[in-house]
Design a protein around this motif. Structure first.
Motif, mmCIF file in Angstrom:
data_model
loop_
_atom_site.group_PDB
_atom_site.id
_atom_site.type_symbol
_atom_site.label_atom_id
_atom_site.label_comp_id
_atom_site.label_asym_id
_atom_site.label_seq_id
_atom_site.Cartn_x
_atom_site.Cartn_y
_atom_site.Cartn_z
ATOM 1 N N GLU A 38 -3.544 -17.607 4.210
ATOM 2 C CA GLU A 38 -2.594 -17.065 5.168
ATOM 3 C C GLU A 38 -1.903 -18.216 5.898
ATOM 4 O O GLU A 38 -2.481 -19.300 6.025
ATOM 5 C CB GLU A 38 -3.300 -16.154 6.183
ATOM 6 N N GLN A 401 0.564 -11.940 13.493
ATOM 7 C CA GLN A 401 0.769 -11.590 12.080
ATOM 8 C C GLN A 401 1.172 -10.135 11.909
ATOM 9 O O GLN A 401 0.785 -9.264 12.683
ATOM 10 C CB GLN A 401 -0.513 -11.826 11.281
ATOM 11 N N ARG A 403 0.978 -7.479 8.669
ATOM 12 C CA ARG A 403 0.388 -7.344 7.344
ATOM 13 C C ARG A 403 0.798 -6.026 6.697
ATOM 14 O O ARG A 403 0.807 -4.982 7.349
ATOM 15 C CB ARG A 403 -1.148 -7.396 7.411
ATOM 16 N N THR A 415 -2.451 -7.429 -0.406
ATOM 17 C CA THR A 415 -2.029 -7.517 0.984
ATOM 18 C C THR A 415 -1.016 -8.634 1.120
ATOM 19 O O THR A 415 -1.125 -9.670 0.461
ATOM 20 C CB THR A 415 -3.230 -7.810 1.897
ATOM 21 N N CYS A 417 0.572 -11.068 4.063
ATOM 22 C CA CYS A 417 0.403 -11.526 5.435
ATOM 23 C C CYS A 417 1.619 -12.341 5.844
ATOM 24 O O CYS A 417 2.013 -13.276 5.146
ATOM 25 C CB CYS A 417 -0.869 -12.363 5.553
#
Length: 605
Positions: A38, A401, A403, A415, A417
């Motif tokens: 991330e 963040q 997501r 996912t 991010c």
């Protein structure tokens, strides 16, 4: 070759995944391929994602002396099918899941002993109310002797001072059966219309929640929710209340609190709002309730600021101005731009995903409805591929963040991010410019729902799964006991001379870590041309961060300078790509912050 001919350059690891910029112009430090990293939310660099672990209110496995034994004690939410919703309210965690026979849906609370089913109670209708009831009192039927604890009072008409109050008395912990009779409590009195109606929830809903207090005192805060299969509801920790809007199919999907009113939205485009500070009574125009429509499929509702409510459709955005039904004004904000369902989140701006990409509300206001104003151009191919599998979104406030979660059948638990608050100062205009960075992750679970909230001042993140577990995200250093694999490949780097062959000699990684960790390092040159041999993979050792004399604790520091890893490079090419792969189970995440490269110019290719 003289020392003067050796070039020494450095570039930060920043920019995130970039799948659209031509390879010859992409910036060094951006990412070409990746999973389970991330963007660092506070400075340059990329960081491995945190783990996740099952949760039911008992001690987490990561906090136990014997993690595996503790993990085995933590159970699924009782019932069948996926977890339908997870909520955080008053420091407690709740979950909805369909019953074992699939005929109803039930509410559970996480406790020190695991999941505990909540009593949803029910209501009795009353008329001729002469004295108001108080929450927490025991109400008793004068003839039947039935009893229940008063939860909330929904007054639909009349008044207590005029002895004609009528509505619903929501009660729980019920014993016996009420009948047409006088009901009394320590303070209240009314006429009961008949037997109580017990609350039963239809299955297969998708739950969405907000917390709000419409009554101006702290103990009156409640959790409000919708699921598309039942009436909207309120839950104050002891009493479950269903809300009647008057719609023929009274099963709203979305909700928001705004200007002292509860707004509930139906996917067909209708939005209903309650009377002022009166969210649970039957919605009536006489009490200031009302309705409006947007002419599109409704997908999200959320306040933009204290004075404006955002109402999103698939292809429209409306903003509601005003304070009451008498001056509410619904203004179109954007046409041909809307938000896909459950993608609206507020970080420093309202962010959402539409058919063209990720947008911010402020950008649609400034630039109109053009695809060029999306903030996700570098990852458009990734978004386009995953579009059919969109599941929902979450905001992680302590990391700034946003997501997005997907149900990709090939890459389980996909996912995306995004950091939304990395801000730079532009050199030409002096204006601040926000840089959005994206990196993808893969969880080994099929998620079904998500929730973020605060418990004792700490942010907690939860996800329900198709298997019935509630997972605490960004928790522990494993995937619920399984290893976390990771890979990151930095973009091809030609050091500003794509047509010149270079003899790459050395690379150094600037890193951060809490523990001593090893990963596998390798590299490729000249766009991985098969005519060039590939090097043998090396081990990149992440060293713990150093300490400072007089600041850090003795015995908890690492001596010998700041952490970096140095590798000799072999071979020549016009460009080079660096790759790190690894796996961890029990070790904390590591960061790469910058790369330093040494090379010599050879000849034009």
């Amino acid at each position: 070759m003289s020392a003067q001919s050796i070039k020494d350059v450095m570039f930060p690891c920043t920019g995130g995944l970039d799948l659209v910029t031509p390879l010859v112009t992409v910036k060094p430090g951006t990412v070409q391929a990746c999973y389970n990293w991330e963007p660092n939310p506070t400075n340059d660099g990329y960081r491995e994602i945190g783990g996740c672990e099952r949760f039911d209110g008992q001690t987490l496995a990561s906090e136990a002396a014997d993690p595996e034994a503790q993990r085995a004690l933590i159970t699924v939410v009782p019932g069948s099918g996926p977890v339908r919703g997870v909520a955080i309210f008053n420091g407690e965690v709740y979950a909805f899941r369909d019953s074992a026979d699939g005929l109803t849906c039930k509410l559970y609370q996480a406790t020190a002993a695991g999941w505990d089913e909540m009593d949803l109670g029910g209501y009795i209708e009353f008329t001729a109310g002469t004295a108001t009831f108080e929450e927490g009192e025991t109400v008793t039927g004068g003839s039947s002797g039935a009893t229940g604890i008063v939860g909330q009072i929904a007054l639909d008409s009349g008044g207590w001072t005029t002895s004609d109050a009528a509505g619903k008395l929501w009660i729980h912990s019920i014993t016996g059966t009420f009948q047409a009779e006088t009901i009394t409590s320590a303070t209240g009195s009314a006429t009961c219309a008949g037997a109580q109606t017990l609350t039963s929830l239809a299955p297969a809903g998708k739950y969405r929640f907000i917390q709000s207090n419409f009554y101006a005192t702290a103990p009156k805060a409640s959790l409000y929710g919708t699921d598309g299969k039942n009436k909207a509801f309120g839950w104050n920790g002891s009493q479950f209340v269903q809300i009647t809007t008057g719609m023929d199919d009274d099963t709203p999907d979305f909700l928001a609190a705004h200007k002292g009113r509860l707004f509930v939205g139906f996917s067909e485009g209708s939005v209903q709002y309650s009377g002022i500070n009166n969210p649970i009574s039957t919605y009536s125009a006489l009490e200031g309730a009302g309705e409006f429509g947007i002419g599109d499929w409704l997908t999200n509702i959320a306040p933009v600021q204290s004075d404006v409510l955002g109402i999103y459709g698939e292809r429209v955005i409306y903003l509601l101005y005003g304070s009451a039904s008498s001056d509410f004004e619904l203004k179109p904000h954007s046409f041909n731009t809307g938000a896909l369902t459950d993608t609206l989140q507020t970080v420093s701006d309202q962010l959402f995903l539409d058919h063209e990409g990720i947008r911010s509300l402020s950008a649609t206001d400034a630039y109109g409805d053009f695809a060029s104003n999306t903030v996700s151009t570098p990852i458009k191919p990734w978004l386009d591929y995953h579009k059919p599998y969109l599941l929902g979104s979450m905001v992680v406030r302590n990391k700034n963040q946003y997501r997005l979660f997907y149900t990709d059948p090939i890459e389980t638990g996909s996912t995306l991010c995004m950091t939304a608050s990395v801000v730079y100062q532009t050199h030409d205009s002096g204006m601040e410019q926000r840089l959005f960075q994206y990196l993808p992750a893969r969880y080994p679970f099929n998620f079904s729902c998500f929730q973020q909230g605060m418990i004792d001042g700490v942010e907690w993140l939860f996800a329900g799964t198709d298997a019935g577990y509630v997972m605490k995200l960004d928790s522990g250093d494993s995937f619920d006991g399984a290893a976390i694999p990771s890979m990151i490949r930095l973009a091809w780097n030609h050091e500003g001379s794509p047509g010149v062959r270079k003899r790459f000699r050395e690379v150094r990684f600037e890193t951060r870590s809490d523990v001593l960790r090893d990963m596998t390092f390798t590299y490729e040159m000249n766009y991985a041309d098969s005519h060039f041999s590939r090097p043998t993979p090396s081990t990149l050792s992440f060293k713990p961060d150093p300490g400072f004399w007089g600041v850090d604790l003795w015995g908890g520091m690492t001596w010998g300078g700041f952490p970096r890893s140095r590798f000799k490079l072999v071979g020549s090419g016009t460009n080079i790509a660096l790759v790190l792969t690894g796996s961890r189970n029990g070790d904390s995440p590591v960061e790469i912050n910058a790369v330093r490269m040494r090379y010599e110019i050879r000849r034009r290719y």
